[in-house]
Design a protein around this motif. Structure first.
Motif, PDB file in Angstrom:
ATOM      1  N   ARG A   1      20.235   7.397 -35.186  1.00 44.21           N
ATOM      2  CA  ARG A   1      18.854   7.837 -35.343  1.00 44.21           C
ATOM      3  C   ARG A   1      17.943   6.823 -34.684  1.00 44.21           C
ATOM      4  O   ARG A   1      18.184   5.615 -34.751  1.00 44.21           O
ATOM      5  CB  ARG A   1      18.469   7.936 -36.823  1.00 44.21           C
ATOM      6  CG  ARG A   1      19.203   8.986 -37.591  1.00 44.21           C
ATOM      7  CD  ARG A   1      18.704   9.057 -39.005  1.00 44.21           C
ATOM      8  NE  ARG A   1      18.684   7.726 -39.621  1.00 44.21           N
ATOM      9  CZ  ARG A   1      18.629   7.479 -40.905  1.00 44.21           C
ATOM     10  NH1 ARG A   1      18.554   8.470 -41.743  1.00 44.21           N
ATOM     11  NH2 ARG A   1      18.637   6.259 -41.384  1.00 44.21           N
ATOM     12  N   LYS A   2      16.879   7.311 -34.085  1.00 44.72           N
ATOM     13  CA  LYS A   2      15.874   6.413 -33.519  1.00 44.72           C
ATOM     14  C   LYS A   2      14.689   6.372 -34.480  1.00 44.72           C
ATOM     15  O   LYS A   2      14.040   7.380 -34.700  1.00 44.72           O
ATOM     16  CB  LYS A   2      15.424   6.922 -32.149  1.00 44.72           C
ATOM     17  CG  LYS A   2      16.445   6.719 -31.067  1.00 44.72           C
ATOM     18  CD  LYS A   2      16.072   7.325 -29.724  1.00 44.72           C
ATOM     19  CE  LYS A   2      14.650   7.232 -29.350  1.00 44.72           C
ATOM     20  NZ  LYS A   2      14.351   7.787 -28.022  1.00 44.72           N
ATOM     21  N   SER A   3      14.445   5.190 -35.047  1.00 40.90           N
ATOM     22  CA  SER A   3      13.313   4.999 -35.956  1.00 40.90           C
ATOM     23  C   SER A   3      12.491   3.829 -35.446  1.00 40.90           C
ATOM     24  O   SER A   3      12.959   2.683 -35.429  1.00 40.90           O
ATOM     25  CB  SER A   3      13.805   4.699 -37.374  1.00 40.90           C
ATOM     26  OG  SER A   3      14.562   5.760 -37.862  1.00 40.90           O
ATOM     27  N   THR A   4      11.286   4.117 -35.036  1.00 43.19           N
ATOM     28  CA  THR A   4      10.408   3.077 -34.504  1.00 43.19           C
ATOM     29  C   THR A   4       9.880   2.210 -35.635  1.00 43.19           C
ATOM     30  O   THR A   4       9.343   2.706 -36.635  1.00 43.19           O
ATOM     31  CB  THR A   4       9.226   3.708 -33.737  1.00 43.19           C
ATOM     32  OG1 THR A   4       9.763   4.512 -32.678  1.00 43.19           O
ATOM     33  CG2 THR A   4       8.311   2.657 -33.161  1.00 43.19           C
ATOM     34  N   LEU A   5      10.067   0.908 -35.482  1.00 38.62           N
ATOM     35  CA  LEU A   5       9.580  -0.055 -36.475  1.00 38.62           C
ATOM     36  C   LEU A   5       8.071  -0.204 -36.341  1.00 38.62           C
ATOM     37  O   LEU A   5       7.542  -0.320 -35.222  1.00 38.62           O
ATOM     38  CB  LEU A   5      10.264  -1.411 -36.272  1.00 38.62           C
ATOM     39  CG  LEU A   5      11.779  -1.416 -36.523  1.00 38.62           C
ATOM     40  CD1 LEU A   5      12.386  -2.733 -36.073  1.00 38.62           C
ATOM     41  CD2 LEU A   5      12.084  -1.154 -37.985  1.00 38.62           C
ATOM     42  N   GLN A   6       7.382  -0.220 -37.477  1.00 38.99           N
ATOM     43  CA  GLN A   6       5.928  -0.367 -37.498  1.00 38.99           C
ATOM     44  C   GLN A   6       5.571  -1.784 -37.940  1.00 38.99           C
ATOM     45  O   GLN A   6       6.055  -2.260 -38.962  1.00 38.99           O
ATOM     46  CB  GLN A   6       5.312   0.650 -38.478  1.00 38.99           C
ATOM     47  CG  GLN A   6       5.667   2.091 -38.166  1.00 38.99           C
ATOM     48  CD  GLN A   6       5.129   2.533 -36.819  1.00 38.99           C
ATOM     49  OE1 GLN A   6       3.985   2.255 -36.475  1.00 38.99           O
ATOM     50  NE2 GLN A   6       5.967   3.223 -36.064  1.00 38.99           N
ATOM     51  N   GLN A   7       4.726  -2.427 -37.168  1.00 37.07           N
ATOM     52  CA  GLN A   7       4.352  -3.811 -37.476  1.00 37.07           C
ATOM     53  C   GLN A   7       3.275  -3.843 -38.553  1.00 37.07           C
ATOM     54  O   GLN A   7       2.396  -2.991 -38.603  1.00 37.07           O
ATOM     55  CB  GLN A   7       3.838  -4.503 -36.215  1.00 37.07           C
ATOM     56  CG  GLN A   7       3.537  -5.977 -36.437  1.00 37.07           C
ATOM     57  CD  GLN A   7       3.261  -6.695 -35.137  1.00 37.07           C
ATOM     58  OE1 GLN A   7       4.033  -6.596 -34.213  1.00 37.07           O
ATOM     59  NE2 GLN A   7       2.149  -7.421 -35.101  1.00 37.07           N
TER      60      GLN A   7
END
Length: 154
Positions: free
Chosen positions: A119-125
């Motif tokens: 799965r591609k899950s974009t990390l949020q800063q």
């Protein structure tokens, strides 16, 4: 005595006819038994055929699912080639685009746990108030990644 002979012959003929009729009835009963056994064999064969068809359909469905899974894995391998695992801070890793060459703060960062589960899950800063730290949060609930600075900022 001779006058009883035709009556006796007639009685024997009647007995013979009855005997033949009994043989015919017996043969008919045997035929009926054989027909019943034949019908049971046909029904059993039909049931076995239905079971075989159901098993065949299960195998076809399983093969279709396996092919779909193989296709998904092939597509994932193609997508995976576009990213590389990289240390972005001390002890902190994320997948970033292979071709990316700018500052890590601006890079798209993907969660390693999710990426390894296809799965591609974009990390949020986000900023941690205490200790002036930075954090990266996965939208799927993976543990937050907390650090002081990106590796390329010294």
């Amino acid at each position: 005595m001779l006058e009883n002979l035709p009556v006796a012959l007639s009685s024997l003929q009647t007995a013979l006819s009855l005997g033949r009729a009994m043989v015919d009835v017996r043969d008919s009963a045997k035929a009926q038994d054989q027909l019943i056994k034949f019908n049971e064999a046909i029904i059993s064969a039909q049931q076995n055929l239905i079971e075989a068809q159901q098993e065949h359909q299960k195998l076809i469905d399983e093969l279709r699912r396996a092919r779909e899974e193989c296709e998904e894995l092939r597509r994932w391998d193609e997508e995976r080639e576009k990213y590389v695992l990289r240390g972005i801070a001390q002890g902190v890793f994320a997948y970033i685009p292979t071709a990316y060459s700018g500052e890590l703060v601006n890079a798209q960062k993907l969660c390693t746990n999710c990426f390894d589960q296809y799965r591609k899950s974009t990390l949020q800063q986000f900023r941690v108030e205490k200790g002036r730290q930075l954090g990266l949060r996965c939208p799927n609930g993976c543990p937050d990644l907390v650090f002081y600075d990106y590796e390329d900022v010294k």
